[in-house]
Design a protein around this motif. Structure first.
Motif, PDB file in Angstrom:
ATOM      1  N   PRO A 245      67.805 -12.586  18.778  1.00 31.97           N
ATOM      2  CA  PRO A 245      67.471 -13.846  19.466  1.00 31.97           C
ATOM      3  C   PRO A 245      68.553 -14.897  19.248  1.00 31.97           C
ATOM      4  N   GLY A 246      68.812 -15.654  20.290  1.00 29.69           N
ATOM      5  CA  GLY A 246      69.790 -16.728  20.239  1.00 29.69           C
ATOM      6  C   GLY A 246      69.116 -18.082  20.293  1.00 29.69           C
ATOM      7  N   VAL A 247      69.919 -19.113  20.400  1.00 30.99           N
ATOM      8  CA  VAL A 247      69.383 -20.482  20.427  1.00 30.99           C
ATOM      9  C   VAL A 247      68.475 -20.667  21.635  1.00 30.99           C
ATOM     10  N   GLU A 248      68.847 -20.109  22.772  1.00 30.85           N
ATOM     11  CA  GLU A 248      68.038 -20.272  23.986  1.00 30.85           C
ATOM     12  C   GLU A 248      66.675 -19.608  23.846  1.00 30.85           C
ATOM     13  N   HIS A 249      66.576 -18.561  23.034  1.00 28.79           N
ATOM     14  CA  HIS A 249      65.271 -17.924  22.845  1.00 28.79           C
ATOM     15  C   HIS A 249      64.366 -18.783  21.958  1.00 28.79           C
ATOM     16  N   TYR A 250      64.939 -19.412  20.920  1.00 29.82           N
ATOM     17  CA  TYR A 250      64.146 -20.320  20.086  1.00 29.82           C
ATOM     18  C   TYR A 250      63.712 -21.547  20.890  1.00 29.82           C
ATOM     19  N   VAL A 251      64.580 -22.016  21.729  1.00 33.37           N
ATOM     20  CA  VAL A 251      64.195 -23.154  22.593  1.00 33.37           C
ATOM     21  C   VAL A 251      63.072 -22.736  23.531  1.00 33.37           C
ATOM     22  N   GLY A 252      63.076 -21.451  23.970  1.00 34.80           N
ATOM     23  CA  GLY A 252      61.987 -20.963  24.824  1.00 34.80           C
ATOM     24  C   GLY A 252      60.651 -20.994  24.112  1.00 34.80           C
ATOM     25  N   ILE A 253      60.627 -20.646  22.809  1.00 35.88           N
ATOM     26  CA  ILE A 253      59.374 -20.720  22.054  1.00 35.88           C
ATOM     27  C   ILE A 253      58.917 -22.171  21.911  1.00 35.88           C
ATOM     28  N   ILE A 254      59.869 -23.097  21.683  1.00 34.29           N
ATOM     29  CA  ILE A 254      59.516 -24.529  21.590  1.00 34.29           C
ATOM     30  C   ILE A 254      58.920 -25.009  22.914  1.00 34.29           C
ATOM     31  N   GLU A 255      59.471 -24.548  24.033  1.00 34.59           N
ATOM     32  CA  GLU A 255      58.934 -24.921  25.347  1.00 34.59           C
ATOM     33  C   GLU A 255      57.523 -24.385  25.532  1.00 34.59           C
TER      34      GLU A 255
END
Length: 559
Positions: free
Chosen positions: A356-366
């Motif tokens: 997982p990259g930064v964009e995947h963690y941001v997806g969980i936050i979303e």
């Protein structure tokens, strides 16, 4: 005396006529009994000399007048009369000596065509007609000759000319002029428009003219179809996009993968996901981009469940990539599927070997923030395996603004500007701290000052099912309550929906485009409208698509 002489002649004339008639009868009977020959064919009456010399008024004796033939009868005994008074039969005629003649010449019988039937059911047989005789008098122009024309009963003269109204009455139609003299020569054919001209018109914004030229036979190649489809990104140009798609399907390039993917993307931008899915199912070839476009299209249009189902089909055909899971997490955020989001996040590294990259963690936050769990989103940010960057704080800032948490919004904005000063909003005014006023009662007694604070008033909200209750919080004007409720009724999206409902066929989707963000009161009102009219209302504001159907919105009341 003259009258007496006339009476005497009239009285004596019948007797003479009777005697004369008797003598004539005897002569006629005698002639009938004789054979008729060329020498005995004529007889003459010869009066006696005395009778000829006597005047008319003198009566002559009866025996002096007689009929005598010009040729005397041949000698022989007189004919014998039968006792009944009939004359004897005539003797047989003498034989005539006819000259010896040869046999008659043979006749040449010419075979003549039978006359045509009066009622014929086929074309009449050609017949030769003799030309009319020349006129007896040739003074002036010859009379018009009637040409034999075929009629239902054969050949005959042409029908009379039709009488048409003229300025001076009724008469034959005027003679028609020659066609070559009046008709202008045909214009030269227009040159066929090529792909270069179509692409230039698309870049100039003349899309409708380009589509009209396609209908007139303009030639287009795959790059031209790609430019035509790319120019239809505005939802208002959905009909032009469908026409371009029809012409593309008729062309020999309908299997071009790049153009098909562009059509899928444009249908998703126009909010026409049924057309996109039909195009996707009929594509001869698909690649990983085709699946990504469809999953992202369903996600943007608020149809996260359809996007997740399509992802399950994709895993059977194509191996997912890192970008695929970013789109899947976005679909989970739009459909409020929190548990599915964490499952896909764990399976990404476990089953597919994708870190997982930064964009995947941001997806969980979303996913957490769009579901209303801001506190859980803040806790997840604090537990990240790396230091939060500007992308993380910007996502938290948007989620706090969406949910109306002003304190969290200010905090996220400060952290974002500290990491990236270019993200500072110069138009934002500083927010003063809110003043909290509570009801305080003080009692002075026994040299002590007691303070009693009133508890906050708890208002219970009365839920009215299937009833519209105006929410005046979105009216920022300083007017009374009744005027605020009246002002909410004139929002532009409501007027557009009302006009669309009365001017479009029933049970068809209605698309509304708004350049501002939709307010909460209109959002609730449109949900009720979609349930009452039984139609799908698609509203596009400056943030996202809202698909209202059966009293629910695809955004889940978070936008």
């Amino acid at each position: 005396m003259a009258a007496a002489a006339a009476i005497h002649r009239a009285a004596a004339r019948p007797l003479r006529s009777l005697a004369f008639s008797s003598a004539r009868s005897r002569s006629l009977l005698h002639l009938l009994s004789r054979p008729l020959s060329s020498s005995q064919s004529s007889y003459a009456y010869h009066p006696s000399p005395a009778a000829a010399a006597a005047p008319n008024h003198v009566q002559q004796p009866q025996h002096q007048q007689q009929w005598a033939p010009r040729h005397p009868p041949p000698p022989g005994p007189p004919p014998q009369w039968s006792p009944q008074g009939h004359p004897p039969p005539p003797p047989p005629p003498p034989p005539r000596n006819y000259p010896q003649q040869g046999p008659p010449p043979p006749r040449n019988y010419q075979q003549q065509a039978p006359p045509p039937p009066r009622h014929s059911y086929g074309p009449p047989l050609p017949q030769q007609h003799a030309p009319p005789p020349p006129p007896r008098h040739t003074y002036g122009p010859p009379p018009p000759q009637h040409q034999q024309v075929p009629t239902p009963h054969g050949y005959g003269p042409p029908p009379p000319q039709q009488q048409v109204p003229t300025p001076y009455g009724y008469g034959p139609p005027p003679p028609q002029q020659q066609h070559q003299a009046t008709t202008p020569p045909p214009p030269p054919p227009e040159p066929v428009v090529g792909p270069g001209e179509l692409m230039a018109m698309c870049r100039e914004g003349r899309l409708k003219e380009a589509v009209e030229l396609l209908a007139k036979g303009a030639r287009a190649d795959p790059p031209a179809f790609y430019e035509l489809a790319a120019a239809c990104s505005n939802p208002k140009l959905l009909e032009e996009l469908r026409k371009v798609h029809d012409f593309f399907l008729r062309s020999p390039f309908r299997g071009d993968l790049r153009v098909n993917n562009k059509l899928l993307e444009m249908y998703a931008k126009c909010g026409a996901m049924p057309h996109a899915r039909r195009t996707f199912d009929n594509m001869p070839d698909r690649d990983i981009d085709s699946w990504h476009i469809m999953i992202d299209g369903y996600s943007v249009n608020g149809l996260g469940d359809e996007a997740l189902r399509l992802f399950e089909l994709m895993k059977e055909c194509v191996a997912p990539t890192s970008h695929t899971f970013v789109l899947v997490l976005n679909a989970c955020a739009n459909s409020e599927a929190i548990e599915e989001a964490f499952l896909y996040f764990d399976a990404m590294s476990r089953d597919h070997g994708i870190e997982p990259g930064v964009e995947h963690y941001v997806g969980i936050i979303e996913v957490l923030g769009k579901s209303g769990h801001l506190n859980e989103a803040v806790e997840y940010i604090e537990k990240l395996p790396f230091e939060p960057n500007a992308m993380v704080w910007e996502s938290l800032l948007n989620l706090a603004r969406m949910n109306g948490d002003i304190d969290l919004e200010d905090r996220a904005e400060e952290l974002l500007v500290s990491l990236d000063p270019s993200k500072e909003n110069p138009k934002k005014l500083p927010t003063p701290p809110p003043k909290r006023r509570l009801g305080i009662n003080m009692l002075d007694g026994r040299n002590k000052l007691a303070e009693y604070r009133l508890p906050p008033k708890i208002e219970k909200k009365v839920v009215n099912e299937q009833r519209y209750v105006p929410d005046t919080r979105y009216v920022l004007h300083d007017i009374d309550q009744e005027a605020k409720e009246q002002a909410l009724l004139y929002h532009s999206e409501r007027l557009a929906i009302a006009y669309g409902l009365i001017s479009t066929p029933a049970r068809t989707p209605l698309r509304i485009i708004k350049n501002l963000r939709i307010c909460g009161d209109c959002h609730n009102a449109i949900k009720i409208m979609s349930r009452i009219v039984g139609r799908e209302l698609i509203v596009r504001d400056n943030k996202r698509f809202h698909h209202f159907k059966d009293g629910k919105c695809s955004c889940g009341d978070y936008w």
